[in-house]
Design a protein around this motif. Structure first.
Motif, PDB file in Angstrom:
ATOM      1  N   MET A 154      50.186  56.229  28.842  1.00 43.00           N
ATOM      2  CA  MET A 154      50.583  55.579  30.088  1.00 43.00           C
ATOM      3  C   MET A 154      49.402  54.792  30.651  1.00 43.00           C
ATOM      4  N   LYS A 155      49.730  53.700  31.297  1.00 46.26           N
ATOM      5  CA  LYS A 155      48.730  52.800  31.868  1.00 46.26           C
ATOM      6  C   LYS A 155      47.902  53.507  32.945  1.00 46.26           C
ATOM      7  N   THR A 156      46.589  53.300  32.922  1.00 49.22           N
ATOM      8  CA  THR A 156      45.734  53.731  34.034  1.00 49.22           C
ATOM      9  C   THR A 156      45.015  52.499  34.576  1.00 49.22           C
ATOM     10  N   TYR A 157      45.067  52.314  35.895  1.00 49.90           N
ATOM     11  CA  TYR A 157      44.349  51.216  36.527  1.00 49.90           C
ATOM     12  C   TYR A 157      43.018  51.738  37.047  1.00 49.90           C
ATOM     13  N   ASP A 158      41.959  51.028  36.703  1.00 52.45           N
ATOM     14  CA  ASP A 158      40.626  51.367  37.198  1.00 52.45           C
ATOM     15  C   ASP A 158      40.363  50.591  38.487  1.00 52.45           C
ATOM     16  N   LEU A 159      39.886  51.313  39.498  1.00 55.84           N
ATOM     17  CA  LEU A 159      39.698  50.732  40.825  1.00 55.84           C
ATOM     18  C   LEU A 159      38.229  50.655  41.208  1.00 55.84           C
ATOM     19  N   ALA A 160      37.874  49.589  41.928  1.00 56.19           N
ATOM     20  CA  ALA A 160      36.599  49.524  42.651  1.00 56.19           C
ATOM     21  C   ALA A 160      36.919  49.572  44.137  1.00 56.19           C
ATOM     22  N   LEU A 161      36.287  50.502  44.850  1.00 50.40           N
ATOM     23  CA  LEU A 161      36.522  50.645  46.287  1.00 50.40           C
ATOM     24  C   LEU A 161      35.364  50.001  47.026  1.00 50.40           C
ATOM     25  N   ILE A 162      35.633  48.885  47.707  1.00 52.40           N
ATOM     26  CA  ILE A 162      34.575  48.158  48.423  1.00 52.40           C
ATOM     27  C   ILE A 162      34.693  48.517  49.903  1.00 52.40           C
ATOM     28  N   GLY A 163      33.692  49.240  50.396  1.00 58.34           N
ATOM     29  CA  GLY A 163      33.777  49.846  51.725  1.00 58.34           C
ATOM     30  C   GLY A 163      34.354  51.231  51.575  1.00 58.34           C
ATOM     31  N   PHE A 164      33.558  52.247  51.898  1.00 57.90           N
ATOM     32  CA  PHE A 164      34.056  53.624  51.717  1.00 57.90           C
ATOM     33  C   PHE A 164      34.161  54.287  53.087  1.00 57.90           C
ATOM     34  N   GLY A 165      34.877  53.607  53.996  1.00 54.40           N
ATOM     35  CA  GLY A 165      35.191  54.173  55.305  1.00 54.40           C
ATOM     36  C   GLY A 165      36.545  54.858  55.242  1.00 54.40           C
ATOM     37  N   CYS A 181      31.651  45.222  37.164  1.00 54.94           N
ATOM     38  CA  CYS A 181      32.206  46.553  36.886  1.00 54.94           C
ATOM     39  C   CYS A 181      33.490  46.405  36.070  1.00 54.94           C
ATOM     40  N   THR A 182      33.991  47.529  35.566  1.00 60.38           N
ATOM     41  CA  THR A 182      35.151  47.479  34.667  1.00 60.38           C
ATOM     42  C   THR A 182      36.475  47.666  35.406  1.00 60.38           C
ATOM     43  N   ALA A 183      36.433  47.573  36.735  1.00 56.69           N
ATOM     44  CA  ALA A 183      37.681  47.775  37.499  1.00 56.69           C
ATOM     45  C   ALA A 183      38.721  46.716  37.154  1.00 56.69           C
ATOM     46  N   ASP A 184      39.996  47.136  37.146  1.00 52.21           N
ATOM     47  CA  ASP A 184      41.105  46.192  37.033  1.00 52.21           C
ATOM     48  C   ASP A 184      41.473  45.646  38.406  1.00 52.21           C
ATOM     49  N   ILE A 185      41.304  46.502  39.423  1.00 52.62           N
ATOM     50  CA  ILE A 185      41.733  46.159  40.784  1.00 52.62           C
ATOM     51  C   ILE A 185      40.617  46.496  41.763  1.00 52.62           C
ATOM     52  N   VAL A 186      40.280  45.558  42.621  1.00 52.47           N
ATOM     53  CA  VAL A 186      39.282  45.766  43.670  1.00 52.47           C
ATOM     54  C   VAL A 186      40.010  46.013  44.992  1.00 52.47           C
ATOM     55  N   CYS A 187      39.713  47.161  45.624  1.00 46.35           N
ATOM     56  CA  CYS A 187      40.337  47.517  46.908  1.00 46.35           C
ATOM     57  C   CYS A 187      39.335  47.203  48.014  1.00 46.35           C
ATOM     58  N   GLU A 188      39.550  46.104  48.723  1.00 39.17           N
ATOM     59  CA  GLU A 188      38.615  45.648  49.743  1.00 39.17           C
ATOM     60  C   GLU A 188      39.032  46.227  51.090  1.00 39.17           C
ATOM     61  N   ALA A 189      38.164  47.045  51.674  1.00 35.14           N
ATOM     62  CA  ALA A 189      38.494  47.662  52.972  1.00 35.14           C
ATOM     63  C   ALA A 189      37.241  47.738  53.831  1.00 35.14           C
ATOM     64  N   SER A 219      54.023  42.123  37.299  1.00 42.40           N
ATOM     65  CA  SER A 219      53.679  41.676  35.951  1.00 42.40           C
ATOM     66  C   SER A 219      52.443  42.447  35.540  1.00 42.40           C
ATOM     67  N   GLU A 220      52.015  42.214  34.358  1.00 37.93           N
ATOM     68  CA  GLU A 220      50.837  42.919  33.855  1.00 37.93           C
ATOM     69  C   GLU A 220      49.632  42.668  34.777  1.00 37.93           C
ATOM     70  N   VAL A 221      48.905  43.720  35.083  1.00 38.58           N
ATOM     71  CA  VAL A 221      47.629  43.567  35.774  1.00 38.58           C
ATOM     72  C   VAL A 221      46.558  43.433  34.688  1.00 38.58           C
ATOM     73  N   PRO A 222      45.839  42.306  34.647  1.00 39.63           N
ATOM     74  CA  PRO A 222      44.838  42.128  33.585  1.00 39.63           C
ATOM     75  C   PRO A 222      43.852  43.294  33.556  1.00 39.63           C
ATOM     76  N   SER A 223      43.520  43.724  32.368  1.00 43.06           N
ATOM     77  CA  SER A 223      42.671  44.905  32.204  1.00 43.06           C
ATOM     78  C   SER A 223      41.216  44.507  32.009  1.00 43.06           C
ATOM     79  N   HIS A 224      40.319  45.327  32.522  1.00 41.29           N
ATOM     80  CA  HIS A 224      38.883  45.084  32.380  1.00 41.29           C
ATOM     81  C   HIS A 224      38.157  46.262  31.785  1.00 41.29           C
ATOM     82  N   ALA A 225      38.905  47.185  31.203  1.00 48.74           N
ATOM     83  CA  ALA A 225      38.266  48.390  30.668  1.00 48.74           C
ATOM     84  C   ALA A 225      37.422  48.028  29.447  1.00 48.74           C
TER      85      ALA A 225
END
Lengths: 348, 348
Positions: free
Chosen positions: B1-12, B88-96, B342-348
């Protein structure tokens, strides 16, 4: 570009309006939505049936004379529902006949014939969805076709798909709704000083209430909608008998006034709730809610459902719950959802 | 199963809560949603940065000591935002990170770096969406990645996607909303007899209002949200200067009481409307609405938007407009939407 061929079963207000939308906005929809719509079959109790695989002239069908039937236009005086539904070339059958709250017929059979013959179905008819929903959904899945019924609860206001698509990742453990515009209108007018009978007569004059208002006033209409939402959104496996039902017919102006003095307002609320052990309780009941209650402000013929979710708390959607155009849009929204979900099997 | 790698920008609060949801509900989400989530990078002004392509220990990150930084756990004392986001190898960047209402920085750069390096972005940050939304969406499209920002308007309550997906085939020609919980709470308390300053102090004590309440009280927060909705849902091409803005700071208890005597209630309403010639006018203004107005019943810190649609008339959604968990869910809902679109491009 893809064109979906439709069979319209029942050519009353809803399917007539869908046909009007296709006739007047079809080109705009085509470019906006990426598919076209063509009507290839119509059946109707009064008009009979007409099947034309190359596409029915919608203007002709909409303007057929009061003394004419489809027999005067190359069709038949008979509805021939089973034969038409099973053998026409429609990809999607739009079922919009009357709601039968006892056994859902003949709409249940219409839906079944369509699904069995590999056609997708959209319907605004509460009967088949409330009384045979899970069985018909399974039949659709087994035949690789779609069964959509957004319009069975709040006409075109998105409720079922909203909860399924927009609340992904949330747990819904209950809902409370105002799911009948007529009774809500009547309660509002009683608050303004009318007694129940006068308020009902006014609702009838405005075209909200049927000649026999029992389905609205006694809660039977809401009961079917609660059953649909409980089974669809809470994963309940309950039947109509499991949904308790009390309407507003015993409410007096005195009840309304006493509530108002306490800062309360009577509303006919359909609700369901999943308990810790997983069991779902569901019912319809007039409740005097505080004015700060989120359903207290839903006035007139507007409908609303407030979902209780784990991560967001209550989220409410409100909008029209009835109306010719609003309900016809529900069918269109079902077709759009089919188009986006996966291929709609073709029968051309 | 697909796993999305995340980068968390801002850890509040928001990204911490997203991490908590992943840690505590990840398995359930995995089976329910069909994908897994793994955190591979975190940056934070106070904590510095940590990049671990094999997955960061979320419990460690959540429980890092008050005197520690990521440098004590194999990372760096510096945020290194550009390097981390780009490489980084994240697929998705979570900007907060925090909202900067002037130029959206540094969040605009965070989003741009991510999109330029082929990573999808979800954000709850109004700044980049309101001030650079169309440009960043075009950058995402050009790089074949996603840019989602449901949480920038009403936290996890679906508004943008609801209108785009659930109203397909409808024309939205305007909206009116209560888009700031603090000012709505303050107005309610003024109706209960407090003056403006006392009501603001109470909102501050409850954690609704910031130490400097101007963004809430003067309408600046709503203005950004109106800009986002007008451009996203009405196809407007307007900037912040095009959105007129008046807050509630000049309202007195006397205004509130006078309105109440006329059956009116003050609400801070953000709205936009498309005129017949296609131009969109948008603004924020305190309005005394009749009690029967659909936004009149939206009380406390609840937010709501009523969309005016052609076929359905007004359809309203209401729910939380803020909150740690509610906003973290918005990020999750963005990721779910990416997964389904649709497909989220992978960066792993």
């Amino acid at each position: 570009m893809k064109t979906y061929d439709l069979a319209l079963i029942g050519f009353g207000g809803v399917n007539r309006t869908l046909a009007e939308i296709i006739a007047t906005r079809g080109d705009a929809l085509h470019s906006e939505l990426g598919f076209g719509l063509r009507v290839v079959a119509i059946t109707d109790l009064r008009l009979g049936s007409l099947v034309q695989a190359e596409g029915i002239d919608i203007d002709m069908a909409l303007n057929i004379g009061a003394n004419e039937t489809f027999a005067d236009h190359g069709g038949s005086r008979d509805t021939n529902n089973e034969a038409v539904i099973r053998s026409c070339t429609a990809d999607i059958v739009c079922e919009a006949t009357f709601t039968n709250p006892d056994d859902g017929e003949p709409a249940v059979s219409h839906v079944r014939w369509a699904l069995e013959s590999g056609k997708s179905v959209c319907t605004t008819n509460k009967g088949p969805v409330a009384l045979r929903g899970p069985e018909l959904s399974a039949l659709a899945a087994g035949n690789g076709v779609h069964f959509e019924f957004e319009g069975a609860v709040m006409s075109g206001t998105p409720v079922i798909r909203l909860a399924k698509k927009m609340f992904a990742g949330l747990k819904i453990d209950g809902f409370e709704g105002i799911l009948n515009g007529t009774s809500n209108y009547v309660l509002g007018r009683m608050e303004s000083g009318l007694d129940l009978d006068a308020a009902i007569r006014e609702a009838q004059d405005l075209g909200y209430a049927e000649a026999n208002p029992a389905a609205d006033i006694e809660g039977y209409d809401v009961r079917l909608k609660v059953l649909i939402l409980a089974n669809q959104l809470l994963g309940a496996d309950i039947t109509l008998q499991d949904v308790s039902c009390e309407g507003i017919s015993s409410l007096t102006r005195d009840d309304i006034e006493q509530a108002a003095r306490k800062g309360l307002r009577w509303k006919l609320i359909g609700s369901a709730k999943r308990s810790k052990n997983g069991a779902v309780t569901a019912g319809v009941k007039a409740v005097a809610v505080p004015l700060a209650h989120e359903l207290a402000g839903i006035s007139g013929a507007t409908n609303a459902v407030s979902f209780n979710t784990d991560l967001l708390g209550p989220v409410m959607v409100s909008g029209p719950g009835a109306g010719r155009v609003e309900t016809a849009y529900a069918l269109l929204s079902d077709i759009i959802a089919m188009h986006h979900t996966s291929e709609v099997p073709s029968h051309a």
